[in-house]
Each structure stands twice: as structure tokens, then as C-alpha cells.
Design an enzyme around this catalytic site. Structure first.
Site, PDB file in Angstrom:
ATOM      1  N   CYS B  98     -40.402 -48.680  55.084  1.00 34.24           N
ATOM      2  CA  CYS B  98     -39.031 -49.941  55.794  1.00 34.24           C
ATOM      3  C   CYS B  98     -39.840 -52.191  55.751  1.00 34.24           C
ATOM      4  O   CYS B  98     -39.242 -52.357  55.865  1.00 34.24           O
ATOM      5  CB  CYS B  98     -38.688 -50.166  57.489  1.00 34.24           C
ATOM      6  SG  CYS B  98     -37.561 -48.423  58.053  1.00 34.24           S
ATOM      7  N   CYS B 199     -10.185 -45.829  77.483  1.00 37.67           N
ATOM      8  CA  CYS B 199     -11.575 -46.260  77.556  1.00 37.67           C
ATOM      9  C   CYS B 199     -11.534 -47.406  79.148  1.00 37.67           C
ATOM     10  O   CYS B 199     -12.000 -46.441  80.007  1.00 37.67           O
ATOM     11  CB  CYS B 199     -12.163 -47.365  76.445  1.00 37.67           C
ATOM     12  SG  CYS B 199     -11.720 -45.987  74.894  1.00 37.67           S
ATOM     13  N   CYS B 202     -10.890 -45.168  82.617  1.00 38.20           N
ATOM     14  CA  CYS B 202     -12.486 -45.045  83.184  1.00 38.20           C
ATOM     15  C   CYS B 202     -12.960 -46.599  83.516  1.00 38.20           C
ATOM     16  O   CYS B 202     -13.603 -46.517  84.927  1.00 38.20           O
ATOM     17  CB  CYS B 202     -13.226 -44.152  82.819  1.00 38.20           C
ATOM     18  SG  CYS B 202     -12.187 -42.023  83.462  1.00 38.20           S
ATOM     19  N   ARG B 240     -22.411 -41.212  71.987  1.00 38.39           N
ATOM     20  CA  ARG B 240     -21.883 -41.350  73.936  1.00 38.39           C
ATOM     21  C   ARG B 240     -20.301 -41.526  73.638  1.00 38.39           C
ATOM     22  O   ARG B 240     -19.379 -40.737  74.283  1.00 38.39           O
ATOM     23  CB  ARG B 240     -22.433 -42.443  74.166  1.00 38.39           C
ATOM     24  CG  ARG B 240     -21.796 -43.060  76.026  1.00 38.39           C
ATOM     25  CD  ARG B 240     -22.728 -41.171  76.988  1.00 38.39           C
ATOM     26  NE  ARG B 240     -21.928 -40.896  77.499  1.00 38.39           N
ATOM     27  CZ  ARG B 240     -21.352 -40.470  77.702  1.00 38.39           C
ATOM     28  NH1 ARG B 240     -20.192 -39.919  76.844  1.00 38.39           N
ATOM     29  NH2 ARG B 240     -20.926 -40.300  78.836  1.00 38.39           N
ATOM     30  N   CYS B 244     -17.173 -38.685  75.481  1.00 37.69           N
ATOM     31  CA  CYS B 244     -16.467 -39.618  76.272  1.00 37.69           C
ATOM     32  C   CYS B 244     -14.437 -39.191  75.275  1.00 37.69           C
ATOM     33  O   CYS B 244     -13.739 -38.692  76.662  1.00 37.69           O
ATOM     34  CB  CYS B 244     -16.257 -41.068  76.004  1.00 37.69           C
ATOM     35  SG  CYS B 244     -17.152 -41.544  77.325  1.00 37.69           S
TER      36      CYS B 244
END
Lengths: 139, 283, 109
Positions: B98, B199, B202, B240, B244
Site C-alpha cells: 500500500c 431498517c 427499529c 452487520r 440485521c
């Protein structure tokens, strides 16, 4: 009605904490570990401090600390884990204090116990009840 | 009484275990030096649904919050160290690292995390940070792409995020990205899975309530990648999202898929103005 | 050797003679407890860091026996007395026989 964060947590726990603990170590295993460490000696209830959260957000990573001025060793047990052993801290001549912090796994709500072997050969014990919450969606 | 309050009451009545567990008022001070913006006015595009956006940090216990306030307490930082080594490691047929192109990560990557996902003109697509990292690996270094949600990738995302910590999230939502952003927005409000949850059900209608014994946050992603106590590792946004969506009992999209890229762009834009926190610590 | 194990240590750069300083350590390690099962239902064998020691100029600060209830990426914080300038040596012992170490020097203020 207003609730503080702590009260709210308490309320939620009342409703939702798991009360059934699978795989709990039997009391005799805990007793055996203690007897092995103390040789069966009496344990005072002063001389050691054990700090742990009342409520642990996740049983995977529960911060605890122990402090026993003058101790040569401190053993920590999680009495509700499948195997109760957590760690034993031995302090050498260059220990700046007889204290330490770490992060531990708790399989569920239970008592954590710390036992110090003091410089005069006597023993002291402290315990802390830690409630472990269950997760949200995934558990 | 506004619409949101009504919705909140409706949700509270429908969930027997729910209780109010609002975000706290603590202040996130990093290494006793830098105060991060964890609550701020909602970006303009959210103004008719909420007034304030807030970091998931406010929904965690004091003990978990403390883990993120000191770079030594934060267990994610050991992976940042690992990624720093990887940054300087030559790999692939082009014999580059990199650093061969980007030199000092602290300089070259400052501000980068804050604006991702973003439009890549040359490729003509919206790219997440992970996509850009893999593009570099494959096309600049001649190295193998990393698994999208794997440990090498999440660690590199964490290293890059650290260089933007404290800067406000500022992803573009118009111009060439607008159609992708609109797609993400549609996904955010679409009910999905056997539980028929969007989404928004909640994280917009019900944040501050309990879901079982846990707190529902706004689902902001300014803290990603995040070290979760639950799995004791770094997790990126798509990992994540997958969790969900799975929990709504739907077939999930694939990490790195165009669907999740669109959703990430939209969700990131809901946190415009919050400080970049990654790598954060969450439950 | 378990893959990619990396230690991290935080020690102040300077101390006054006889000062008690705070040390923090963390090592990346899965700490497989021996309690978990894989997808086929077989127990995943225990593989943990079972001991950690800290010495200063060859003298013991702390020696910790570690059991499977210590969390993934084990973290320890403790205090050390620093009688003079010198080197801290940190050593982690893996169940698989690997030994990982780190050294930090401290100067007198």
C-alpha cells in the site's frame, strides 16, 4: 414517570435476564479449587477488593479488577461457568501494588469470587454478583 | 403529539418487554484529548423524520463506552497495528505494498473514511472503502482480493478509519451517486423477511427502546468497523447489515453486493455530521 | 503457532526511581475455550494463552496463570515498581507451545 439509565437497565433485566444457567460448574468443583488454593484455611472477608459491573452488557467481555494490599497471590473464580477457573495473579518483588485488571467470560448471571493469599499466610475472600444480559436480535 | 411519538407508543404497546432506554448524555473523549461529535443536528435530508442523529456509543453501558475512550483499552487497536504492518508489506506480482503508492497512511488516508462510499469516476460506480482496497490489491498490486468481511479487510478498514477519527462523516448524496442513494433509501424503508421489518422500524421509529435486554440505537455506521463484544472481533458494515437482515428472517444480500453498497451509502448519509469513530466498540 | 498473534504493551517512557507505574498489555488471540462445538457437533479443542509473565531487569513483577474464562484478546493491567532504568520483558505462553514476547525500555526522569 422518569427512569434513570441504571433503573431502566434494572427493569429490563428483571424482565429479560436468563434465569436458567446451563452447564453451571458444580459447587463442589468451586469448593475444591478454593481448598486447593487455601489448603482449607479460613478466609477473612476484608483485605481484598473485587470490582466487577453489577450488570454486564455482554458475558464475553466483562471487566474485573482485584486489589489485595500485601498479597502474594490472588485467584479468581467464576462460580457459574462450566469450568470455574479464571486466572491466578502471582505478585513478584517488583509488583507496584497487589492489584490487576482483566476482562473475563461469564456464561450467565453468577457470582465471581476472588481469594487472596496474604503475606502472613492468611487468606481473604471477596465476591461480586454480576448479572449478564442477553443480546438483542441474535442473542 | 408528533408522528414519531405516536409510533413510539404504538411500538411500546406492541412489545411486552420494551422499556425506555434513551441514549445517555455522556461525552466521548478520546485518549483524554479529543472530544468527538456523537450527537448533532440531523442532515437536511432527514429533517422531516428526526431532529438529531446520535452515535451508537450513547446506547452502550459505561463499561463498554470506556473501552472506546482509550486507544489502549480498545481491543480493536491491536488489529490496527496488524494492518499497519500489512500497509508496509509488499505483496502480489507488481511487488508493491500500500505504501508504495500511498506512502504514509497517516497523511494519505486522512479524511478518506469520512467520504466513503463515494463515486469512482473511472469505474463509473459507487465504491465502498473495502471495494477500493480490493481494487488496489487486484489491479495495482497484482495480489489476491481479500474476503469482504474477513479479518485482513476489517483491520485495514480500521487502520484507514483511524486517520479520519473525529472528522465529520460527509458522504455525497447527489450528482452521480443520487440514483444509488435513492435505491438505498428505498431499501431502508422496505419491510423484509418473515418478521416484515424495515431498517426504519427499529432504527428510526424505535431507537431508545429495548429489544429484549439490549438497546435499539439509530443504527448509525460512523463507528465502523466496530469491535463487537459479542464476537470479539472487528466487524464491517456489510457483515452487520447481513446480521440485521438475517434477524428479520429474510434471505440476506451478499457482503460487497450492489444492494448492500446502496444501503451503506444511504445509511452512511444518515450520519452525515457525526464524527468518524472507527474502530468503535459495541455490544 | 496460532496465526497472526500480536502483542501490544503500554509502558510509560520515563519514571522516577522507586515509582509505581501502570502497565497495560493485550495480545491478539482467539482463546478457544474448549467448550465450543463446530458445525458438525465436535468439540473444538482448547487453545489458549495459559500464562503471562512480566519481569523488570530479570526480577519478577507478575506471573499470571490464565484459564479459559479469560476473554479473547487477553488484556491485563497491573502496576510495577521501577527502581532504576532498564527493560521490561513480557512473555505469553500458548497451549500449542509457542512463546510470544515483547520488551519495553524505561528511562529515569
Amino acid at each position: 414517570m422518569e427512569f434513570s439509565r441504571r433503573e431502566t437497565l434494572g427493569l429490563a433485566l428483571g424482565a429479560a435476564v436468563m434465569t436458567v444457567l446451563p452447564l453451571r460448574a458444580s459447587a463442589s468443583v468451586v469448593d475444591d479449587r478454593i481448598a486447593e488454593f487455601t489448603g482449607g484455611a479460613e478466609m477473612a472477608d476484608t483485605g481484598i477488593e473485587l470490582t466487577a459491573p453489577e450488570i454486564a452488557e455482554n458475558g464475553n467481555t466483562v471487566p474485573i479488577s482485584v486489589d489485595a494490599p500485601g498479597a502474594t497471590a490472588i485467584m479468581v473464580l467464576a462460580t457459574g461457568n462450566p469450568t470455574p477457573g479464571v486466572a491466578t495473579f502471582n505478585f513478584g518483588p517488583l509488583a507496584g501494588s497487589q492489584s490487576a485488571s482483566t476482562r473475563i467470560r461469564l456464561a450467565g448471571t453468577q457470582d465471581v469470587v476472588a481469594i487472596a493469599k496474604l503475606a502472613d499466610g492468611s487468606f481473604a475472600k471477596a465476591s461480586a454478583a454480576v448479572k449478564v444480559t442477553i443480546g438483542g436480535c441474535g442473542g | 403529539m408528533n408522528y414519531k411519538a405516536l409510533t413510539a407508543i404504538a411500538v411500546a404497546l406492541s412489545l411486552p418487554l420494551s422499556a425506555h432506554a434513551d441514549a445517555d448524555d455522556d461525552t466521548l473523549v478520546l485518549n483524554e484529548e479529543e472530544t468527538l461529535v456523537t450527537k448533532t443536528a440531523a442532515p437536511a435530508h432527514l429533517s422531516d423524520v428526526m431532529d438529531e442523529v446520535m452515535s451508537g456509543w450513547h446506547f452502550r453501558s459505561d463499561e463498554t463506552q470506556a473501552l472506546q475512550m482509550d486507544d489502549f483499552e480498545n481491543p480493536a487497536m491491536v488489529f490496527v497495528d496488524k494492518a499497519f504492518d500489512a500497509w508496509n508489506t509488499v505483496e502480489g506480482t507488481e511487488e508493491k505494498s500500500c505504501a508504495s503508492c500511498h506512502d504514509d497512511v497517516e497523511e494519505s488516508m486522512a479524511g478518506v473514511r469520512a467520504v466513503y462510499p463515494k463515486w469512482n469516476e473511472q469505474a463509473g460506480e459507487v465504491r465502498t472503502l473495502a471495494m477500493q482496497v480490493n481494487d488496489c490489491r487486484e489491479n495495482q498490486m497484482g495480489a489476491k482480493a481479500w474476503k469482504y468481511t474477513g479479518g485482513d479487510m476489517t483491520a485495514m478498514e480500521a487502520l484507514i478509519s483511524v486517520q479520519s477519527r473525529g472528522m465529520p462523516v460527509n458522504v455525497a448524496i447527489d450528482g452521480p451517486v443520487q440514483s444509488v442513494w435513492e435505491q438505498g433509501k428505498e431499501m431502508y424503508y422496505a419491510r423484509t423477511g418473515q418478521l416484515e421489518l424495515s431498517c426504519a422500524n427499529c432504527h428510526e421509529d424505535s431507537y431508545g427502546l429495548m429489544i429484549r435486554a439490549d438497546h435499539l440505537s439509530q443504527g448509525q455506521i460512523n463507528g465502523f468497523p466496530t469491535y463487537r463484544l459479542k464476537n470479539a472481533k472487528l466487524n464491517n458494515v456489510h457483515a452487520r447489515f447481513k446480521g440485521c437482515v438475517r434477524d428479520t428472517r429474510a434471505e440476506t444480500y451478499k457482503p460487497g453486493s450492489a444492494d448492500f453498497v446502496a444501503l451503506e451509502l444511504y445509511v452512511a448519509s444518515r450520519g452525515n455530521g457525526l464524527a468518524v469513530e472507527g474502530p468503535s466498540v459495541r455490544n | 503457532m496460532a496465526s497472526g498473534v500480536k502483542p501490544r504493551v503500554k509502558v510509560p517512557k520515563k519514571a522516577t526511581p522507586g515509582e509505581a507505574i501502570t502497565i497495560k498489555t493485550l495480545i491478539s488471540h482467539q482463546m478457544e475455550s474448549g467448550q465450543r462445538k463446530d458445525k458438525e457437533g465436535n468439540v473444538i479443542p482448547r487453545s489458549i494463552i495459559n500464562r503471562f509473565t512480566c519481569e523488570f531487569n530479570g526480577q519478577l513483577v507478575t506471573d499470571i496463570t490464565i484459564e479459559p474464562a479469560v476473554s479473547t484478546n487477553p488484556y491485563f493491567q497491573f502496576e510495577a515498581l521501577v527502581p532504576e532504568a532498564g527493560d521490561f520483558k513480557f512473555t505469553w505462553y500458548d497451549d500449542d507451545g509457542s512463546v510470544y514476547d515483547a520488551t519495553k525500555s524505561i528511562a529515569m526522569a
